[in-house]
Design an enzyme around this catalytic site. Structure first.
Site, mmCIF file in Angstrom:
data_model
loop_
_atom_site.group_PDB
_atom_site.id
_atom_site.type_symbol
_atom_site.label_atom_id
_atom_site.label_comp_id
_atom_site.label_asym_id
_atom_site.label_seq_id
_atom_site.Cartn_x
_atom_site.Cartn_y
_atom_site.Cartn_z
ATOM 1 N N ASP A 227 0.873 -1.165 0.000
ATOM 2 C CA ASP A 227 0.000 0.000 0.000
ATOM 3 C C ASP A 227 0.918 1.226 0.000
ATOM 4 O O ASP A 227 2.123 1.120 0.276
ATOM 5 C CB ASP A 227 -0.967 -0.003 1.195
HETATM 6 C C1 BGC Z 1 -5.028 3.337 0.041
HETATM 7 C C2 BGC Z 1 -5.071 2.426 -1.170
HETATM 8 C C3 BGC Z 1 -4.850 3.237 -2.421
HETATM 9 C C4 BGC Z 1 -3.503 3.932 -2.296
HETATM 10 C C5 BGC Z 1 -3.139 4.754 -3.504
HETATM 11 C C6 BGC Z 1 -3.804 4.210 0.073
HETATM 12 O O1 BGC Z 1 -3.967 5.239 1.004
HETATM 13 O O2 BGC Z 1 -5.103 2.575 1.223
HETATM 14 O O3 BGC Z 1 -6.312 1.759 -1.226
HETATM 15 O O4 BGC Z 1 -4.911 2.429 -3.570
HETATM 16 O O5 BGC Z 1 -3.547 4.803 -1.179
HETATM 17 O O6 BGC Z 1 -3.887 5.912 -3.579
#
Ligand code: BGC
Length: 709
Positions: A227
């Site tokens: 993530d």
């Molecule tokens: C989220 C993800 C997301 C990523 C990119 C993170 O804060 O948990 O679900 O895809 O950011 O934006």
């Protein structure tokens, strides 16, 4: 084999630096992507772009179709429609030059106030797995890599970057892992690890769950991506099985002070580049085997190749539906799919007969946000559509009778993760805007409008965002008071709820009908009008139990939620959602699977036709068409020492029936509903007689059939 040889030859030609460039994100020169890998021109490898998110494409600077929230897609109980939505999102990703979509989110809903429930699918793993697989299949049919997230036990936003989910093996196996397993079985190309820990180990470092379970036992051969800023270590992550660090480049916010505190739920964006030089050094020192880097690069290249990125073009999709080279964006069919999901995911919670509305009824459209579409919640899934319809617009364009409008109370403001960032906005995000300067709402005007109309339709909403849980299940602002005042003025009051998950509806006995529309996306007003006037049957069913907040298993003690000392204990084990409410006989408002149709259905006897197949005939006995969601639950035999849920969802099938039409519906029963996980011996199916309950919800059984295992 030919493809594998091709990848092996390519890998052999890549230098170590080039392989490293395939496993750590960089800055997108075009600035559209959420995550980016640069091209390696000498080797014919094009740049690779990853983009958010589950509700549509969030490519910076571009508009795209705003689909309903994932929980609305799940409420359709229609895996084919999920597939069509996925394919549309895949085509839009392609049109915007993107290669991988950071969707779907399949975390099983444990905590009713979790700020991201709108991005997830269900409190049931079979349901989440089936809808997730539909979305994945669709996205990948358009030659875009789907990314199932967040692996695993990312079930709350409070302390999401640090908290450890303390869950026993049975609970993980029976509830939280299965939707990811279904994604792997559906051929998902990528898995995103969660920010949280599980039993003390950070998920990007979790060798047992990522290495042994996901890649080993399940045979996942795509790439595992972190993530965003979610990587904690270099050696631990590389050896656990993480293949790609995103976004790979640090963001150092300049708030003028040089020191800032990251709010709860926001990862430290200065921590990036762990798969850059530190990975090279760890390989040099022998802490990470050199062939681990080869494997990481092989997995990334494997997905690029699979979706046609390595041969200068994209492979043709097999259904002839997709123009893979250029994609498609904001087309009429995409608008139609968004509208279809919004209408089909609409749940009619209660109806004393006021709905569907008579064409000529005079309608008062009331609510603090009736002049805005409810696109989604806050955070990485936010979308910007080209076209959208507000509740007022939707009703005005459908109504034959007079339409009046009143806000009643101040506007409910949306909340967003982006407003929580210390360097972007303020932290005042409670979902209400007491000084509404755009207009002067008056409760009296709303009551007068209601009293003068045949029907009052009140639109209410919650406000949720990634990175923050809701404080309670109450609607924000003075919306409950607004509904009560309107209901006192007009006995034909219909409430249309827009929420990311369960909400409390304290006035529910005082109103004539209640509709749950989740976050309907760009089609908002049109979808609402279509269901209110009966042009569409409200065929959504609840993917989450609605109950008073105090009745959920995570309502207390604190160690269960939000946790103590950064540990959240899943003491309830497998008893979440309807499994809990059935076990405890606790007070609930609307059960899992619930939702009325405007039609009425009669069920015949169920029959087991094969080991895993049950059939039942369903007849529409009304004088109007309708859509039924036939659900099958399994009740296990009682076995000593096995504390099992009363019933578990085993399968479902949505069926459209004309007035008087009868169809035989075939349901496939998922093994998960028959099995239990015994830590020492693994999956077990106890011998005995299982009862298959077929019905309209988890609490509305219409027929049963016994099956021996
Ligand atoms: C989220 C993800 C997301 C990523 C990119 C993170 O804060 O948990 O679900 O895809 O950011 O934006």
């Amino acid at each position: 084999m030919a493809d594998e040889d091709h990848i092996e030859a390519l890998l052999a030609r890549l230098s170590r630096a080039q392989k490293l460039a395939l496993v750590r994100g960089a800055t997108d020169p075009e600035g559209t992507a959420t995550g980016y890998l640069p091209s390696i021109e000498e080797a014919g490898i094009p740049p690779f772009r990853l983009v958010d998110g589950p509700l549509g494409i969030r490519a910076e600077g571009h508009r795209a179709t705003a689909f309903p929230a994932s929980i609305a897609t799940a409420a359709t109980f229609d895996t084919d429609l999920a597939r069509r939505q996925g394919a549309a999102m895949g085509r839009e990703a392609t049109a915007l030059g993107q290669d991988a979509l950071l969707a779907p989110g399949v975390n099983v809903i444990r905590v009713p106030q979790c700020g991201r429930n709108f991005e997830y699918l269900s409190e049931d793993p079979v349901h989440a797995g089936a809808v997730g697989a539909g979305l994945i299949d669709g996205i990948q049919s358009a030659d875009v890599v789907a990314t199932v997230k967040h692996f695993v036990a990312n079930n709350q936003e409070t302390h999401r970057t640090t908290v450890s989910a303390e869950a026993d093996e049975r609970t993980l196996r029976e509830l939280y892992l299965p939707p990811f397993r279904s994604a792997v079985d559906a051929g998902v190309g990528s898995v995103m690890t969660a920010y949280n820990r599980v039993n003390g180990t950070h998920m990007s470092d979790h060798e047992r769950l990522v290495g042994d379970v996901l890649k080993g036992a399940w045979g996942f051969d795509g790439y595992v991506v972190s993530d965003w800023y979610g990587l904690e270590s270099t050696v631990g992550a590389a050896n656990a099985g993480l293949d790609m660090e995103m976004p790979g480049v640090a963001e150092v916010p300049d708030d003028g002070t040089g020191s800032y505190e990251w709010p709860d739920g926001i990862p430290d964006a200065t921590r990036a580049g762990l798969f850059g030089d530190p990975l090279a050094a760890a390989i040099d020192s022998g802490e990470v085997p050199a062939d681990r880097l080869v494997d990481m690069a092989r997995r990334v290249l494997g997905q690029m190749d699979r979706f046609g990125r390595l041969d200068g073009g994209r492979t043709a999709a097999d259904d002839g539906e997709n123009d893979d080279e250029v994609g498609e964006i904001d087309s009429q069919r995409h608008r139609d799919i968004a509208a279809d999901v919004a209408a089909r995911g609409t749940v009619l919670l209660d109806n004393d007969g006021v709905l569907p509305l008579a064409d000529g009824a005079d309608v008062a459209v009331i609510g603090p946000n009736v002049d805005e579409p409810k696109l989604g919640g806050g955070g990485s899934s936010e979308t910007s559509p080209v076209h959208s319809v507000t509740p007022v617009e939707g009703i005005e364009s459908r109504a034959v009778g007079a339409v009046t409008t009143a806000f009643g109370i101040p506007q409910i403001e949306s909340v967003s993760l982006f407003d929580l960032l210390p360097f972007v906005g303020d932290d005042d995000a409670d979902g209400t805007a007491e000084d509404d300067t755009r207009r002067e709402p008056s409760l009296d005007d709303a009551v007068d409008a209601a009293a003068a109309a045949d029907v009052a339709v009140v639109f209410v909403r919650d406000a949720t965002t990634e990175a923050r849980d809701r404080e309670s299940l109450e609607l924000p602002g003075r919306q409950d008071a607004l509904v009560s005042a309107v209901a006192a003025a007009n006995e034909n009051t219909v409430v249309v709820v827009r929420s990311g998950g369960p909400v409390e509806l304290p006035w529910r006995e005082d109103v004539a009908a209640i509709i749950e529309q989740w976050y309907p996306g760009q089609a908002d007003g049109d979808a609402a009008a279509a269901v209110l006037y009966g042009d569409r049957d409200p065929s959504g069913r609840l993917p989450v139990t609605f109950a008073p907040e105090s009745q959920y298993p995570t309502a207390g003690p604190e160690r269960r939620y939000p946790g103590v000392d950064d540990q959240v204990h899943y003491d309830e084990g497998v008893f979440i959602g309807y499994r809990h409410f059935d076990d405890e006989d606790a007070n609930l408002t609307y059960p899992f699977g619930h939702g009325h149709s405007y039609a009425t259905f009669a069920y015949g006897d169920a029959e087991i036709t094969a080991e895993q197949t049950v059939t039942v005939s369903v007849e529409n006995v009304a004088d109007r068409p309708g859509r039924e969601v036939v659900q099958a639950y399994v009740r296990p035999p009682s076995v000593e020492d096995a504390d099992r849920p009363v019933r578990e969802l085993a399968g479902f099938e949505a069926v459209q029936l004309d007035a008087g039409e009868r169809q035989t519906v075939t349901l496939t029963l998922d093994d998960l509903a028959f099995s239990r996980y015994v830590p020492d011996s693994g999956w077990t199916v106890d011998s005995g007689t299982y009862t298959v309950e077929i019905g309209r919800s988890s609490r509305d059984v219409r027929t049963t059939v016994a099956v021996d295992r």
